[in-house]
Design a protein around this motif. Structure first.
Motif, PDB file in Angstrom:
ATOM      1  N   LEU A 121       0.819  -1.210   0.000  1.00  0.00           N
ATOM      2  CA  LEU A 121       0.000   0.000   0.000  1.00  0.00           C
ATOM      3  C   LEU A 121       0.855   1.264   0.000  1.00  0.00           C
ATOM      4  CD1 LEU A 121      -2.811  -1.149   2.443  1.00  0.00           C
ATOM      5  CD2 LEU A 121      -3.043  -0.722  -0.010  1.00  0.00           C
ATOM      6  N   VAL A 122       1.904   1.279   0.819  1.00  0.00           N
ATOM      7  CA  VAL A 122       2.811   2.427   0.851  1.00  0.00           C
ATOM      8  C   VAL A 122       3.439   2.629  -0.524  1.00  0.00           C
ATOM      9  CG1 VAL A 122       4.992   3.312   1.781  1.00  0.00           C
ATOM     10  CG2 VAL A 122       3.289   2.325   3.328  1.00  0.00           C
ATOM     11  N   LEU A 123       3.916   1.551  -1.117  1.00  0.00           N
ATOM     12  CA  LEU A 123       4.549   1.642  -2.431  1.00  0.00           C
ATOM     13  C   LEU A 123       3.559   2.122  -3.490  1.00  0.00           C
ATOM     14  CD1 LEU A 123       7.157   1.136  -4.012  1.00  0.00           C
ATOM     15  CD2 LEU A 123       6.389  -1.213  -4.379  1.00  0.00           C
ATOM     16  N   ALA A 124       2.336   1.610  -3.445  1.00  0.00           N
ATOM     17  CA  ALA A 124       1.321   2.002  -4.421  1.00  0.00           C
ATOM     18  C   ALA A 124       0.945   3.473  -4.304  1.00  0.00           C
ATOM     19  CB  ALA A 124       0.080   1.131  -4.259  1.00  0.00           C
ATOM     20  N   MET A 125       0.988   4.011  -3.091  1.00  0.00           N
ATOM     21  CA  MET A 125       0.571   5.394  -2.868  1.00  0.00           C
ATOM     22  C   MET A 125       1.721   6.396  -2.880  1.00  0.00           C
ATOM     23  SD  MET A 125      -2.503   5.167  -0.144  1.00  0.00           S
ATOM     24  CE  MET A 125      -2.839   6.897  -0.460  1.00  0.00           C
ATOM     25  N   ALA A 126       2.951   5.921  -2.907  1.00  0.00           N
ATOM     26  CA  ALA A 126       4.107   6.819  -2.852  1.00  0.00           C
ATOM     27  C   ALA A 126       4.174   7.703  -4.100  1.00  0.00           C
ATOM     28  CB  ALA A 126       5.395   6.015  -2.717  1.00  0.00           C
ATOM     29  N   PRO A 127       4.249   9.016  -3.912  1.00  0.00           N
ATOM     30  CA  PRO A 127       4.384   9.908  -5.055  1.00  0.00           C
ATOM     31  C   PRO A 127       5.692   9.691  -5.827  1.00  0.00           C
ATOM     32  CG  PRO A 127       3.596  11.114  -3.157  1.00  0.00           C
ATOM     33  CD  PRO A 127       3.999   9.739  -2.677  1.00  0.00           C
ATOM     34  N   SER A 129      12.327  -0.251   0.827  1.00  0.00           N
ATOM     35  CA  SER A 129      12.998  -0.726   2.036  1.00  0.00           C
ATOM     36  C   SER A 129      12.230  -0.227   3.248  1.00  0.00           C
ATOM     37  CB  SER A 129      14.428  -0.177   2.066  1.00  0.00           C
ATOM     38  OG  SER A 129      14.975  -0.273   3.358  1.00  0.00           O
ATOM     39  N   ASP A 130      12.272  -0.988   4.326  1.00  0.00           N
ATOM     40  CA  ASP A 130      11.626  -0.552   5.568  1.00  0.00           C
ATOM     41  C   ASP A 130      12.276   0.706   6.124  1.00  0.00           C
ATOM     42  OD1 ASP A 130       9.969  -2.709   5.268  1.00  0.00           O
ATOM     43  OD2 ASP A 130      10.704  -3.795   7.022  1.00  0.00           O
ATOM     44  N   ASP A 131      13.484   1.026   5.691  1.00  0.00           N
ATOM     45  CA  ASP A 131      14.183   2.226   6.148  1.00  0.00           C
ATOM     46  C   ASP A 131      13.821   3.474   5.351  1.00  0.00           C
ATOM     47  OD1 ASP A 131      15.553   0.904   8.172  1.00  0.00           O
ATOM     48  OD2 ASP A 131      17.200   0.347   6.848  1.00  0.00           O
ATOM     49  N   HIS A 132      13.060   3.320   4.266  1.00  0.00           N
ATOM     50  CA  HIS A 132      12.667   4.489   3.486  1.00  0.00           C
ATOM     51  C   HIS A 132      11.837   5.435   4.337  1.00  0.00           C
ATOM     52  CE1 HIS A 132      13.571   2.471  -0.480  1.00  0.00           C
ATOM     53  NE2 HIS A 132      14.026   3.694  -0.663  1.00  0.00           N
ATOM     54  N   ARG A 133      12.182   6.721   4.228  1.00  0.00           N
ATOM     55  CA  ARG A 133      11.435   7.758   4.937  1.00  0.00           C
ATOM     56  C   ARG A 133      10.253   8.186   4.061  1.00  0.00           C
ATOM     57  NH1 ARG A 133      16.399  11.618   5.533  1.00  0.00           N
ATOM     58  NH2 ARG A 133      16.462  10.893   3.383  1.00  0.00           N
ATOM     59  N   LEU A 134       9.100   8.335   4.673  1.00  0.00           N
ATOM     60  CA  LEU A 134       7.882   8.636   3.926  1.00  0.00           C
ATOM     61  C   LEU A 134       7.965   9.962   3.170  1.00  0.00           C
ATOM     62  CD1 LEU A 134       5.290   7.497   6.611  1.00  0.00           C
ATOM     63  CD2 LEU A 134       6.009   6.242   4.572  1.00  0.00           C
ATOM     64  N   VAL A 135       8.424  10.999   3.831  1.00  0.00           N
ATOM     65  CA  VAL A 135       8.468  12.325   3.218  1.00  0.00           C
ATOM     66  C   VAL A 135       9.704  12.494   2.340  1.00  0.00           C
ATOM     67  CG1 VAL A 135       8.577  14.808   3.686  1.00  0.00           C
ATOM     68  CG2 VAL A 135       7.085  13.340   5.059  1.00  0.00           C
ATOM     69  N   GLU A 136      10.864  12.316   2.932  1.00  0.00           N
ATOM     70  CA  GLU A 136      12.105  12.609   2.236  1.00  0.00           C
ATOM     71  C   GLU A 136      12.411  11.648   1.079  1.00  0.00           C
ATOM     72  OE1 GLU A 136      11.712  12.281   5.474  1.00  0.00           O
ATOM     73  OE2 GLU A 136      12.563  13.996   6.525  1.00  0.00           O
ATOM     74  N   LEU A 184      -1.092  15.883   2.928  1.00  0.00           N
ATOM     75  CA  LEU A 184      -2.354  15.376   2.400  1.00  0.00           C
ATOM     76  C   LEU A 184      -2.234  13.906   1.999  1.00  0.00           C
ATOM     77  CD1 LEU A 184      -5.258  15.773   1.521  1.00  0.00           C
ATOM     78  CD2 LEU A 184      -4.399  16.614  -0.678  1.00  0.00           C
ATOM     79  N   ARG A 185      -1.148  13.572   1.349  1.00  0.00           N
ATOM     80  CA  ARG A 185      -0.952  12.182   0.923  1.00  0.00           C
ATOM     81  C   ARG A 185      -0.780  11.259   2.132  1.00  0.00           C
ATOM     82  NH1 ARG A 185      -2.517   9.836  -3.745  1.00  0.00           N
ATOM     83  NH2 ARG A 185      -1.100   8.195  -4.320  1.00  0.00           N
ATOM     84  N   LEU A 186      -0.158  11.750   3.201  1.00  0.00           N
ATOM     85  CA  LEU A 186      -0.036  10.958   4.420  1.00  0.00           C
ATOM     86  C   LEU A 186      -1.404  10.699   5.043  1.00  0.00           C
ATOM     87  CD1 LEU A 186       3.139  12.545   6.024  1.00  0.00           C
ATOM     88  CD2 LEU A 186       2.926  10.199   5.149  1.00  0.00           C
ATOM     89  N   MET A 187      -2.281  11.689   5.001  1.00  0.00           N
ATOM     90  CA  MET A 187      -3.636  11.499   5.521  1.00  0.00           C
ATOM     91  C   MET A 187      -4.375  10.455   4.679  1.00  0.00           C
ATOM     92  SD  MET A 187      -4.814  15.367   6.537  1.00  0.00           S
ATOM     93  CE  MET A 187      -6.462  14.836   6.909  1.00  0.00           C
ATOM     94  N   GLU A 188      -4.190  10.526   3.361  1.00  0.00           N
ATOM     95  CA  GLU A 188      -4.820   9.544   2.477  1.00  0.00           C
ATOM     96  C   GLU A 188      -4.297   8.142   2.769  1.00  0.00           C
ATOM     97  OE1 GLU A 188      -3.861  11.158  -1.356  1.00  0.00           O
ATOM     98  OE2 GLU A 188      -5.624  12.452  -1.395  1.00  0.00           O
ATOM     99  N   LEU A 189      -2.990   8.019   2.988  1.00  0.00           N
ATOM    100  CA  LEU A 189      -2.396   6.722   3.323  1.00  0.00           C
ATOM    101  C   LEU A 189      -3.008   6.185   4.618  1.00  0.00           C
ATOM    102  CD1 LEU A 189      -0.333   4.439   2.897  1.00  0.00           C
ATOM    103  CD2 LEU A 189       1.334   5.862   4.129  1.00  0.00           C
TER     104      LEU A 189
END
Length: 105
Positions: A27-33, A40-47, A54-59
């Protein structure tokens, strides 16, 4: 080839087992801009993945619906900055719901 023996594009040698962690990763990968070639589990959501507020709220809403979770309060989401933290949040919520179900079920 079974699902447990086949690799997916989530990287890091992770295996697809269709457990909660794998579903969260998909789901994270599908929604990542800005989705990476391998997540990787170490990937930072924003950076690293390009999520904005807004995208974090959607996630959050997608995760709540995908796992039938109660709505998260904003204070529960503070500090959730990497993929592994998202997995821990969802897994912890599911585990707590199971315990409540065992007590009340």
């Amino acid at each position: 080839m079974t699902a447990a023996s086949r690799s997916d594009s989530i990287g890091g040698g992770a295996r697809v087992t269709d457990g909660p962690a794998d579903k969260v990763r998909r789901l994270v990968l599908a929604m990542a801009p800005q989705p990476p070639a391998e997540l990787s589990d170490d990937h930072r959501l924003v950076e690293d993945l390009g999520f904005d507020s807004l995208r974090l709220m959607e996630l959050t809403v997608v995760l709540e619906r995908a796992f039938a979770l109660p709505r998260y309060r904003p204070e529960e989401l503070v500090g959730v900055r990497r993929v592994d933290a998202v997995i821990a949040l969802v897994s912890g919520t599911l585990a707590a719901a199971e315990q409540v179900g065992e007590v009340h079920g």
